[in-house]
Write a protein that holds these residues in place. Structure first.
Motif, PDB file in Angstrom:
ATOM      1  N   ASP A  21      15.595 114.630  30.775  1.00 53.32           N
ATOM      2  CA  ASP A  21      14.224 114.935  30.348  1.00 53.32           C
ATOM      3  C   ASP A  21      13.413 113.643  30.236  1.00 53.32           C
ATOM      4  O   ASP A  21      13.933 112.600  29.831  1.00 53.32           O
ATOM      5  CB  ASP A  21      14.221 115.641  28.988  1.00 53.32           C
ATOM      6  N   ALA A  51      12.014 112.644  25.292  1.00 54.87           N
ATOM      7  CA  ALA A  51      13.380 113.123  25.493  1.00 54.87           C
ATOM      8  C   ALA A  51      14.223 112.965  24.232  1.00 54.87           C
ATOM      9  O   ALA A  51      15.011 113.858  23.874  1.00 54.87           O
ATOM     10  CB  ALA A  51      14.023 112.366  26.657  1.00 54.87           C
ATOM     11  N   SER A  79      23.356 119.204  27.695  1.00 56.66           N
ATOM     12  CA  SER A  79      22.162 120.024  27.468  1.00 56.66           C
ATOM     13  C   SER A  79      22.374 120.874  26.222  1.00 56.66           C
ATOM     14  O   SER A  79      23.452 121.448  26.030  1.00 56.66           O
ATOM     15  CB  SER A  79      21.893 120.930  28.671  1.00 56.66           C
ATOM     16  N   SER A 102      11.662 124.816  29.149  1.00 61.33           N
ATOM     17  CA  SER A 102      12.901 124.770  29.927  1.00 61.33           C
ATOM     18  C   SER A 102      14.076 125.400  29.186  1.00 61.33           C
ATOM     19  O   SER A 102      15.169 125.492  29.754  1.00 61.33           O
ATOM     20  CB  SER A 102      13.233 123.326  30.306  1.00 61.33           C
ATOM     21  N   SER A 115      17.271 121.123  25.953  1.00 60.78           N
ATOM     22  CA  SER A 115      17.023 119.688  26.082  1.00 60.78           C
ATOM     23  C   SER A 115      18.189 119.056  26.814  1.00 60.78           C
ATOM     24  O   SER A 115      19.356 119.390  26.552  1.00 60.78           O
ATOM     25  CB  SER A 115      16.860 119.052  24.695  1.00 60.78           C
ATOM     26  N   VAL A 132      10.831 121.063  26.286  1.00 60.58           N
ATOM     27  CA  VAL A 132      12.121 121.655  25.925  1.00 60.58           C
ATOM     28  C   VAL A 132      11.964 123.157  25.692  1.00 60.58           C
ATOM     29  O   VAL A 132      12.817 123.953  26.102  1.00 60.58           O
ATOM     30  CB  VAL A 132      12.685 120.964  24.669  1.00 60.58           C
TER      31      VAL A 132
END
Length: 432
Positions: free
Chosen positions: A313, A77, A146, A306, A309, A303
């Motif tokens: 995460d 993450a 994010s 999706s 980030s 990342v």
């Protein structure tokens, strides 16, 4: 049964986890009314779990060396948010972003490896500290927001092999790669057999080799056609290509190199390994650094898939990776485990997750089922060892791999439950 043993290269109990994976796929295929083996679902399974399988590759080496890493989710993450911000604010290209992320992973791994290998703090404590430290660092750097990534970067997590050539109803590049892989396995087996014949060594019956090759090639071609027949625009995932390269690379390192044999030796008996000339501190340092580098890669793949980030995460990733490794045959005490076994264990958990989701089973029941599967798998392995039997999980892939080719005579097999008592000095002498 004797013929089956010949085909698969040993006691069929050693293939238990692979058979369990196949049985699980068949069970869910029937239970879900044929939804499990649809092209879109199979592609989805690989994309959704590729980052966990990448973590499992690094985690198995950590566990073989006798350690555990609880920080991989937080490290993944932290790297993900750093890369996303660097690409947004500094204008890094996608490939520079990947290099930047791997460099951060290496620095984090060096930090944790230093405390573990040279200061002497147990890896459990070091990585527990790292889990808290880098989870906080992720939220501090990203301010709990994010951060999106560019479309070019998204390819490594959500991209597919491109369409090339005429319209055949399949992704031609996927089919071509599958055919080349099947041909390469056949050619490699034949070359190994000819080399052994020239040396005057004993070789298996020809029919055994051909039946085995037929089964392997049928599985490869079937999977290839499945991946290549998805909806337009999809094919074999780029993340799957990355995973396949890592499996080949780390399978070679663990089985065919000196550092690989030293990892097994340190995990089996560190003091005996040191007396045999193994630099255990260096081995432990490299294992911990390698784990963080792969965690960084896993974080970037997630990342990319999706598209952004975020602060949540990586939560629980370390538990999934550890479960995959133990289900795949690693020993809690170290010294036992294989890369391929960990991938099989990870796929078992992936298929289990996917099948339960297709049937609408809640997250609470899914977690309980996964916990029971892990407990039963390890308990069965411990029971076999306590009865003086061959460890089913600890050896499940070794003889399968050796059965595939006879080329393994060039290097000693990885330590297993059946060979844990072999003197470490003898193992190192053979590998040298």
């Amino acid at each position: 049964m004797d013929k089956v043993k010949k085909i698969f290269g040993g006691d069929t109990r050693q293939l238990g986890m692979i058979f369990a994976l196949v049985a699980l796929i068949i069970f869910f295929q029937i239970w879900t009314g044929g939804l499990t083996l649809t092209p879109d679902n199979v592609i989805n399974i690989f994309q959704q779990n590729s980052y966990i399988l990448v973590l499992a590759i690094g985690m198995v080496l950590v566990i073989i060396a006798g350690h555990i890493d609880l920080s991989v989710g937080s490290v993944a993450a932290f790297v993900g948010i750093c890369v996303a911000i660097a690409m947004r604010d500094w204008g890094l290209s996608w490939w520079m972003g990947i290099i930047f992320g791997l460099a951060i992973g290496a620095l984090v791994g060096a930090w944790q490896g230093l405390w573990t290998a040279y200061v002497g703090i147990p890896a459990f404590i070091v990585t527990l500290s790292g889990m808290l430290l880098f989870r906080g660092a992720n939220q501090y750097v990203g301010k709990s927001n994010s951060v999106p990534v560019s479309e070019d970067f998204q390819v490594i997590g959500g991209g597919y092999l491109p369409e090339v050539g005429p319209d055949t109803g399949y992704n031609n590049l996927t089919v071509l790669i599958g055919l080349l892989l099947a041909v390469g396995i056949v050619v490699g087996s034949l070359r190994s057999r000819r080399a052994l014949v020239k040396l005057g060594a004993e070789v298996e019956d020809a029919w055994v080799m051909w039946v085995r090759l037929a089964l392997i090639c049928a599985a490869i071609i079937g999977a290839t056609l499945l991946f290549g027949s998805g909806r337009p625009g999809t094919s074999f995932p780029i993340s799957g290509i990355i995973l396949a390269v890592l499996v080949l690379l780390y399978g070679f390192i663990s089985n065919r190199t000196v550092i690989g044999r030293h990892i097994y030796a340190v995990g089996g008996n560190r003091h005996a390994a040191e007396l045999s000339g193994v630099k255990s501190k260096k081995v432990n340092f490299l294992v911990m650094m390698n784990m963080s580098i792969l965690a960084a890669l896993a974080g970037m793949i997630f990342v990319a898939r999706s598209t952004a980030s975020g602060p949540s995460d990586g939560v629980g990733w370390e538990l999934d990776a550890i479960a995959a490794v133990f289900i795949g045959g690693a020993a809690v005490t170290g010294g036992v485990g294989t890369v391929v076994g960990s991938i099989v264990g990870g796929l078992v958990m992936a298929v289990l997750n996917n099948g339960l989701q297709l049937k609408g089973i809640g997250a609470d029941a899914t977690q309980m089922i996964k916990g029971l599967v892990l407990l039963v798998a390890v308990a069965f392995d411990v029971y076999n060892k306590s009865q003086g039997r061959v460890s089913l999980l600890g050896m499940l892939t070794r003889n399968f791999r050796r059965g595939g080719t006879d080329d393994d005579s060039a290097a000693p097999p990885p330590p297993s439950a059946a060979t844990e008592t072999t003197p470490v000095s003898e193992t190192i002498r053979q590998s040298s």
